[in-house]
Design an enzyme around this catalytic site. Structure first.
Site, PDB file in Angstrom:
ATOM      1  N   ASN A 160       0.867  -1.190   0.000  1.00  6.62           N
ATOM      2  CA  ASN A 160       0.000   0.000   0.000  1.00  6.62           C
ATOM      3  C   ASN A 160       0.894   1.227   0.000  1.00  6.62           C
ATOM      4  O   ASN A 160       1.487   1.562   1.017  1.00  6.62           O
ATOM      5  CB  ASN A 160      -0.911  -0.018   1.240  1.00  6.62           C
ATOM      6  CG  ASN A 160      -1.751   1.249   1.321  1.00  6.62           C
ATOM      7  OD1 ASN A 160      -1.914   1.956   0.327  1.00  6.62           O
ATOM      8  ND2 ASN A 160      -2.281   1.529   2.507  1.00  6.62           N
ATOM      9  N   TRP A 161       0.948   1.878  -1.148  1.00  6.56           N
ATOM     10  CA  TRP A 161       1.888   3.007  -1.273  1.00  6.56           C
ATOM     11  C   TRP A 161       1.344   4.288  -0.663  1.00  6.56           C
ATOM     12  O   TRP A 161       2.056   5.287  -0.580  1.00  6.56           O
ATOM     13  CB  TRP A 161       2.222   3.239  -2.754  1.00  6.56           C
ATOM     14  CG  TRP A 161       3.036   2.132  -3.368  1.00  6.56           C
ATOM     15  CD1 TRP A 161       3.548   1.026  -2.724  1.00  6.56           C
ATOM     16  CD2 TRP A 161       3.439   2.008  -4.738  1.00  6.56           C
ATOM     17  NE1 TRP A 161       4.241   0.235  -3.609  1.00  6.56           N
ATOM     18  CE2 TRP A 161       4.192   0.810  -4.847  1.00  6.56           C
ATOM     19  CE3 TRP A 161       3.236   2.782  -5.877  1.00  6.56           C
ATOM     20  CZ2 TRP A 161       4.737   0.387  -6.065  1.00  6.56           C
ATOM     21  CZ3 TRP A 161       3.782   2.361  -7.082  1.00  6.56           C
ATOM     22  CH2 TRP A 161       4.526   1.179  -7.170  1.00  6.56           C
ATOM     23  N   LYS A 162       0.088   4.311  -0.305  1.00  6.85           N
ATOM     24  CA  LYS A 162      -0.534   5.516   0.270  1.00  6.85           C
ATOM     25  C   LYS A 162      -0.284   6.730  -0.658  1.00  6.85           C
ATOM     26  O   LYS A 162      -0.284   6.563  -1.863  1.00  6.85           O
ATOM     27  CB  LYS A 162      -0.026   5.767   1.684  1.00  6.85           C
ATOM     28  CG  LYS A 162      -0.034   4.495   2.543  1.00  6.85           C
ATOM     29  CD  LYS A 162       0.194   4.766   3.990  1.00  6.85           C
ATOM     30  CE  LYS A 162       0.430   3.453   4.720  1.00  6.85           C
ATOM     31  NZ  LYS A 162       0.260   3.561   6.150  1.00  6.85           N
ATOM     32  N   HIS A 171      -9.607   1.193   4.778  1.00  6.45           N
ATOM     33  CA  HIS A 171      -8.288   1.308   5.417  1.00  6.45           C
ATOM     34  C   HIS A 171      -8.408   2.213   6.647  1.00  6.45           C
ATOM     35  O   HIS A 171      -9.182   3.178   6.652  1.00  6.45           O
ATOM     36  CB  HIS A 171      -7.275   1.880   4.423  1.00  6.45           C
ATOM     37  CG  HIS A 171      -5.866   1.815   4.932  1.00  6.45           C
ATOM     38  ND1 HIS A 171      -5.357   2.763   5.786  1.00  6.45           N
ATOM     39  CD2 HIS A 171      -4.888   0.897   4.753  1.00  6.45           C
ATOM     40  CE1 HIS A 171      -4.102   2.443   6.087  1.00  6.45           C
ATOM     41  NE2 HIS A 171      -3.791   1.310   5.477  1.00  6.45           N
ATOM     42  N   GLU A 188      -6.691   4.534   7.752  1.00  9.47           N
ATOM     43  CA  GLU A 188      -6.480   5.965   7.516  1.00  9.47           C
ATOM     44  C   GLU A 188      -7.724   6.606   6.892  1.00  9.47           C
ATOM     45  O   GLU A 188      -8.032   7.766   7.160  1.00  9.47           O
ATOM     46  CB  GLU A 188      -5.224   6.181   6.648  1.00  9.47           C
ATOM     47  CG  GLU A 188      -3.965   5.891   7.468  1.00  9.47           C
ATOM     48  CD  GLU A 188      -2.768   5.421   6.670  1.00  9.47           C
ATOM     49  OE1 GLU A 188      -2.770   5.513   5.434  1.00  9.47           O
ATOM     50  OE2 GLU A 188      -1.811   4.924   7.311  1.00  9.47           O
ATOM     51  N   GLU A 207      -5.521  -5.157  10.392  1.00  8.45           N
ATOM     52  CA  GLU A 207      -4.496  -4.138  10.621  1.00  8.45           C
ATOM     53  C   GLU A 207      -4.768  -3.423  11.938  1.00  8.45           C
ATOM     54  O   GLU A 207      -5.540  -2.441  11.965  1.00  8.45           O
ATOM     55  CB  GLU A 207      -4.524  -3.116   9.491  1.00  8.45           C
ATOM     56  CG  GLU A 207      -4.244  -3.694   8.125  1.00  8.45           C
ATOM     57  CD  GLU A 207      -3.688  -2.630   7.205  1.00  8.45           C
ATOM     58  OE1 GLU A 207      -2.521  -2.746   6.836  1.00  8.45           O
ATOM     59  OE2 GLU A 207      -4.394  -1.660   6.895  1.00  8.45           O
ATOM     60  N   GLY A 230       2.039   2.031  10.497  1.00 11.18           N
ATOM     61  CA  GLY A 230       2.915   3.189  10.334  1.00 11.18           C
ATOM     62  C   GLY A 230       3.605   3.629  11.605  1.00 11.18           C
ATOM     63  O   GLY A 230       4.156   4.726  11.664  1.00 11.18           O
ATOM     64  N   SER A 266       3.306  -2.404  10.138  1.00 14.36           N
ATOM     65  CA  SER A 266       4.766  -2.397  10.254  1.00 14.36           C
ATOM     66  C   SER A 266       5.395  -3.747   9.948  1.00 14.36           C
ATOM     67  O   SER A 266       6.352  -4.160  10.612  1.00 14.36           O
ATOM     68  CB  SER A 266       5.176  -1.893  11.646  1.00 14.36           C
ATOM     69  OG  SER A 266       4.654  -0.591  11.870  1.00 14.36           O
ATOM     70  N   GLY A 302       2.871  -1.136   4.167  1.00 11.17           N
ATOM     71  CA  GLY A 302       2.954   0.281   3.822  1.00 11.17           C
ATOM     72  C   GLY A 302       4.399   0.688   3.583  1.00 11.17           C
ATOM     73  O   GLY A 302       4.961   0.496   2.510  1.00 11.17           O
ATOM     74  N   GLY A 303       5.028   1.222   4.626  1.00 11.60           N
ATOM     75  CA  GLY A 303       6.383   1.782   4.513  1.00 11.60           C
ATOM     76  C   GLY A 303       7.377   0.875   3.798  1.00 11.60           C
ATOM     77  O   GLY A 303       8.121   1.319   2.918  1.00 11.60           O
TER      78      GLY A 303
HETATM   79  C1  PEP Z   1      -0.734   0.020   5.751  1.00 15.09           C
HETATM   80  O1  PEP Z   1      -0.673   1.126   5.240  1.00 15.09           O
HETATM   81  O2  PEP Z   1      -1.719  -0.698   5.499  1.00 15.09           O
HETATM   82  C2  PEP Z   1       0.356  -0.421   6.621  1.00 15.09           C
HETATM   83  C3  PEP Z   1       0.261  -1.592   7.198  1.00 15.09           C
HETATM   84  O3  PEP Z   1       1.394   0.444   6.791  1.00 15.09           O
HETATM   85  P1  PEP Z   1       2.795   0.113   7.526  1.00 15.09           P
HETATM   86  O4  PEP Z   1       3.303  -1.186   6.940  1.00 15.09           O
HETATM   87  O5  PEP Z   1       3.685   1.267   7.201  1.00 15.09           O
HETATM   88  O6  PEP Z   1       2.495  -0.034   8.984  1.00 15.09           O
END
Ligand code: PEP
Length: 256
Positions: free
Chosen positions: A9-11, A96, A98, A168, A174, A214, A235-236
């Site tokens: 997930n590049w956000k 999601h 966010e 999640e 994040g 994460s 994500g990251g």
């Molecule tokens: C996400 O955006 O769904 C996510 C899990 O981010 P991260 O891996 O950065 O926690």
């Protein structure tokens, strides 16, 4: 046996030029003979055309990060499910954390979006998860089961072929914090049990339930070895071709 899904997930990161660059870097690595892992990235909307140039040349599939619940109409700034499919998307994220936190998306909206996306032929990845306060109060199971139930109980058209779930925990998204493999497994097992009650046992066994929060090469193996953890929403760590590739390779080594 369920296949694993490694989804990036590049956000709001990686515009068209960066998308082209990272997918070129990924495709220069050997992704052709993945035996048990599906790979997906969800770029920002404006980067989808760049990403779609790699469809068919690599096994990487593409998805939207969000979708509107209406088919079309006067919804300034929004994107419809059919627009996503026209750009080559096979998947879309719904609900999601966010979106829920910053754009006040509710379970009802998640249901409407899921319905529209599935009707348009997209595979929905429904994101659920509790916040820190809810976990500390011991309400995390109730919260997550409610999130799953409010979408699945109302939509008989959903099956493992058109819907997956991403667990999640918000306190891990994040933040650098990760759920322990035991915490993830416990929630995934409960989700599968609920889906078995709502659908049936055979379909619940087929359902892909991925973990997000994460995930990185240092913790992925332990998480992915849990019997009900079928992959990761990342994500990251998905923003760097080398690290994302490492995660794909780890998924390939996991014996389920
Ligand atoms: C996400 O955006 O769904 C996510 C899990 O981010 P991260 O891996 O950065 O926690």
């Amino acid at each position: 046996m369920r296949r694993l899904l490694i989804a990036g997930n590049w956000k709001m990161n990686l515009g068209p030029a960066d998308t082209y660059r990272i997918l070129e870097q990924l495709s220069s690595r050997s992704l052709d003979n993945l035996s048990q892992t599906d790979v997906l990235v969800t770029p920002p909307y404006v980067s989808l055309p760049a990403a779609s140039e790699f469809l068919g040349k690599t096994p990487v599939q593409i998805g939207g990060q969000n979708v509107h619940h209406a088919e079309s109409g006067a919804y300034t700034g929004e994107i419809s499910a059919s627009m996503l499919t026209e750009l080559g998307c096979s998947h879309v994220l719904v609900g999601h954390s966010e979106r829920r936190a910053y754009f006040r998306e509710t379970d009802l909206l998640a249901r409407k979006k899921t319905e529209q996306a599935v009707q348009s032929g997209l595979h929905v990845i429904l994101c659920v998860g509790e916040n820190l306060e809810q976990r500390q109060a011991g309400n995390h199971h109730i919260v997550v089961m409610q999130q799953v139930r409010s979408v699945l109980a109302q939509l008989p058209e959903c099956t493992p072929a058109n819907l997956s779930i991403a667990y999640e925990p918000i306190w891990a998204v994040g933040t650098g914090e990760t759920a322990t493999p035991e915490q993830a497994q416990q929630m995934h097992q409960l989700i599968r049990k609920l889906v078995s009650d709502l659908w049936n046992q055979e379909d619940a066994e087929k359902l892909t339930i991925i973990y997000g929060g994460s995930m990185k090469p240092e913790n992925a193996s332990a998480l992915l070895h849990e019997p009900d953890v079928d992959g990761g929403l990342i994500g990251g760590a998905s923003l760097h071709a080398g690290i994302f590739y490492e995660l794909i390779k780890i998924a390939e080594t996991v014996k389920k």
